[in-house]
Design a protein around this motif. Sequence first.
Motif, PDB file in Angstrom:
ATOM      1  N   ASN A   1       0.808  -1.236   0.000  1.00  0.00           N
ATOM      2  CA  ASN A   1       0.000   0.000   0.000  1.00  0.00           C
ATOM      3  C   ASN A   1       0.836   1.279   0.000  1.00  0.00           C
ATOM      4  OD1 ASN A   1      -2.334  -1.604   0.169  1.00  0.00           O
ATOM      5  ND2 ASN A   1      -2.233  -1.616   2.396  1.00  0.00           N
ATOM      6  N   THR A   2       1.992   1.269  -0.622  1.00  0.00           N
ATOM      7  CA  THR A   2       2.817   2.475  -0.663  1.00  0.00           C
ATOM      8  C   THR A   2       2.115   3.548  -1.493  1.00  0.00           C
ATOM      9  OG1 THR A   2       4.814   1.128  -0.468  1.00  0.00           O
ATOM     10  CG2 THR A   2       5.082   3.384  -1.254  1.00  0.00           C
ATOM     11  N   ARG A   3       2.039   4.756  -0.931  1.00  0.00           N
ATOM     12  CA  ARG A   3       1.310   5.852  -1.597  1.00  0.00           C
ATOM     13  C   ARG A   3       2.000   7.174  -1.322  1.00  0.00           C
ATOM     14  NH1 ARG A   3      -2.890   9.458  -0.088  1.00  0.00           N
ATOM     15  NH2 ARG A   3      -4.216  10.087  -1.859  1.00  0.00           N
ATOM     16  N   GLY A   4       2.056   8.009  -2.333  1.00  0.00           N
ATOM     17  CA  GLY A   4       2.595   9.349  -2.179  1.00  0.00           C
ATOM     18  C   GLY A   4       1.519  10.383  -2.451  1.00  0.00           C
ATOM     19  N   SER A   5       1.542  11.493  -1.709  1.00  0.00           N
ATOM     20  CA  SER A   5       0.551  12.555  -1.902  1.00  0.00           C
ATOM     21  C   SER A   5       1.138  13.881  -1.427  1.00  0.00           C
ATOM     22  CB  SER A   5      -0.743  12.227  -1.131  1.00  0.00           C
ATOM     23  OG  SER A   5      -0.472  11.983   0.232  1.00  0.00           O
TER      24      SER A   5
ATOM     25  N   ASP B   1       2.969  22.152   0.239  1.00  0.00           N
ATOM     26  CA  ASP B   1       3.933  22.514   1.279  1.00  0.00           C
ATOM     27  C   ASP B   1       4.627  21.286   1.861  1.00  0.00           C
ATOM     28  OD1 ASP B   1       3.345  25.326   1.265  1.00  0.00           O
ATOM     29  OD2 ASP B   1       1.472  24.855   2.311  1.00  0.00           O
ATOM     30  N   VAL B   2       4.025  20.133   1.682  1.00  0.00           N
ATOM     31  CA  VAL B   2       4.573  18.922   2.276  1.00  0.00           C
ATOM     32  C   VAL B   2       4.186  17.716   1.408  1.00  0.00           C
ATOM     33  CG1 VAL B   2       2.550  18.564   3.757  1.00  0.00           C
ATOM     34  CG2 VAL B   2       4.720  17.525   4.393  1.00  0.00           C
ATOM     35  N   LEU B   3       5.112  16.774   1.287  1.00  0.00           N
ATOM     36  CA  LEU B   3       4.840  15.510   0.608  1.00  0.00           C
ATOM     37  C   LEU B   3       4.691  14.417   1.670  1.00  0.00           C
ATOM     38  CD1 LEU B   3       7.420  15.604  -2.332  1.00  0.00           C
ATOM     39  CD2 LEU B   3       5.081  16.500  -2.270  1.00  0.00           C
ATOM     40  N   ARG B   4       3.666  13.598   1.523  1.00  0.00           N
ATOM     41  CA  ARG B   4       3.404  12.548   2.518  1.00  0.00           C
ATOM     42  C   ARG B   4       3.620  11.162   1.900  1.00  0.00           C
ATOM     43  NH1 ARG B   4      -1.683  13.598   5.960  1.00  0.00           N
ATOM     44  NH2 ARG B   4      -0.169  15.100   6.755  1.00  0.00           N
ATOM     45  N   VAL B   5       4.316  10.324   2.654  1.00  0.00           N
ATOM     46  CA  VAL B   5       4.564   8.946   2.226  1.00  0.00           C
ATOM     47  C   VAL B   5       3.863   8.009   3.199  1.00  0.00           C
ATOM     48  CG1 VAL B   5       6.296   7.165   1.806  1.00  0.00           C
ATOM     49  CG2 VAL B   5       6.782   9.549   1.207  1.00  0.00           C
ATOM     50  N   ASN B   6       2.970   7.175   2.690  1.00  0.00           N
ATOM     51  CA  ASN B   6       2.268   6.178   3.502  1.00  0.00           C
ATOM     52  C   ASN B   6       2.581   4.777   2.988  1.00  0.00           C
ATOM     53  OD1 ASN B   6       0.629   8.022   5.175  1.00  0.00           O
ATOM     54  ND2 ASN B   6      -0.385   8.506   3.259  1.00  0.00           N
ATOM     55  N   PHE B   7       2.771   3.840   3.911  1.00  0.00           N
ATOM     56  CA  PHE B   7       2.890   2.436   3.507  1.00  0.00           C
ATOM     57  C   PHE B   7       2.490   1.530   4.671  1.00  0.00           C
ATOM     58  CE2 PHE B   7       7.114   3.711   4.979  1.00  0.00           C
ATOM     59  CZ  PHE B   7       7.509   2.668   5.814  1.00  0.00           C
ATOM     60  N   THR B   8       2.270   0.263   4.360  1.00  0.00           N
ATOM     61  CA  THR B   8       1.832  -0.727   5.348  1.00  0.00           C
ATOM     62  C   THR B   8       2.849  -1.850   5.430  1.00  0.00           C
ATOM     63  OG1 THR B   8      -0.495  -0.270   4.847  1.00  0.00           O
ATOM     64  CG2 THR B   8      -0.004  -2.340   5.987  1.00  0.00           C
ATOM     65  N   ILE B   9       3.169  -2.252   6.663  1.00  0.00           N
ATOM     66  CA  ILE B   9       3.998  -3.438   6.874  1.00  0.00           C
ATOM     67  C   ILE B   9       3.055  -4.563   7.272  1.00  0.00           C
ATOM     68  CG2 ILE B   9       5.925  -4.461   8.139  1.00  0.00           C
ATOM     69  CD1 ILE B   9       6.945  -1.651   8.676  1.00  0.00           C
ATOM     70  N   ALA B  10       3.024  -5.637   6.480  1.00  0.00           N
ATOM     71  CA  ALA B  10       2.061  -6.722   6.683  1.00  0.00           C
ATOM     72  C   ALA B  10       2.423  -7.580   7.887  1.00  0.00           C
ATOM     73  CB  ALA B  10       1.984  -7.601   5.433  1.00  0.00           C
ATOM     74  N   GLU B  11       1.398  -8.200   8.453  1.00  0.00           N
ATOM     75  CA  GLU B  11       1.592  -9.115   9.580  1.00  0.00           C
ATOM     76  C   GLU B  11       2.405 -10.330   9.141  1.00  0.00           C
ATOM     77  OE1 GLU B  11      -1.104 -11.974  12.529  1.00  0.00           O
ATOM     78  OE2 GLU B  11      -2.028 -10.411  11.323  1.00  0.00           O
ATOM     79  N   ASN B  12       3.357 -10.731   9.975  1.00  0.00           N
ATOM     80  CA  ASN B  12       4.163 -11.924   9.704  1.00  0.00           C
ATOM     81  C   ASN B  12       4.576 -12.529  11.047  1.00  0.00           C
ATOM     82  OD1 ASN B  12       6.084 -13.859   9.036  1.00  0.00           O
ATOM     83  ND2 ASN B  12       6.914 -12.641   7.357  1.00  0.00           N
TER      84      ASN B  12
END
Length: 294
Positions: A174-178, A198-209
């Motif tokens: 789910n890596t996403r930039g906005s 004014d700002v760039l946001r980076v979102n991502f998910t680390i899956a359960e393992n």
Amino acid sequence: MENQKSSSSLKAVVAVLAILLVGSLVYIFKMTSDTEIVKTELKTTMTEKESVMKDLQELKSTYDAAIAENTSMSDELIQERDKVVNLMSDLSKSKGDVASLSKYKNQFNALQGNMKVLMAENDGLKKANTTLTTQRDSTVVVLGETKKNVEALTGQNEELAKAVEIGSKLTVLNTRGSAFKLRSSGKQIETDKASRADVLRVNFTIAENQIAKSGDKTYYVQVIDSKNNVLGDKKTETFGENTLTYSFLTNVKYENKTIQVSEDLKGKDFAKGTYFINIFDRDILVSKTSFVLR
């Protein structure tokens, strides 16, 4: 008198022969039974080996079908499929004993778990954004490296990824930039215009393992603008013969559960065009995406 002695001797010989015959029959019966048991065990073991191989073939077929769709997750899917192929090769060469079969079953279960997570993410991406199809071939650009060095580094990263112990690798999804506009009130408004950002946001998910090692985890995040500039800290880290220029670090406390990560990169005068986001575990690329500011 002599006839009686001969008769007794004969009876004794017959008795001994009878005992030896019975003993031989018992021994032959036991050997036959043991042989049948061994044959049964071998047959059962081979059947289990064939069952595991069949499961792996089905897993590979699932990945082949998903890869053929050419989504933005093709690289991740190919890496996981290669693990399945390698495991199939190892299984075919194994002797098929109980201990090795147990090991291969555990490895298959781990691969199957990764497959379920990746398939769910792949389906979600196809439904959420069809434009990702045209962005799947975005190339990781490392500042100061020539095209030849980039290709060599990518090949080395792929070899390192294959060397990671099966099942212990964390999966980044789910890596996403906005981009966001910051109001004086502190409110943040998402925007796709470079002049307003004014700002760039980076979102991502680390899956359960559940079988991965828990604890603190560090990821190197690289944000590259449309002019091929690495934004942010622009620090360089060396990993053996490889170097990586990154925008910022993000530290995550991983406890074997799914975790959402969000980081902001402040700036100004952002250029129009396509931005690339690459997330590294040391020098191994684990996720990538891109977005556009107009």
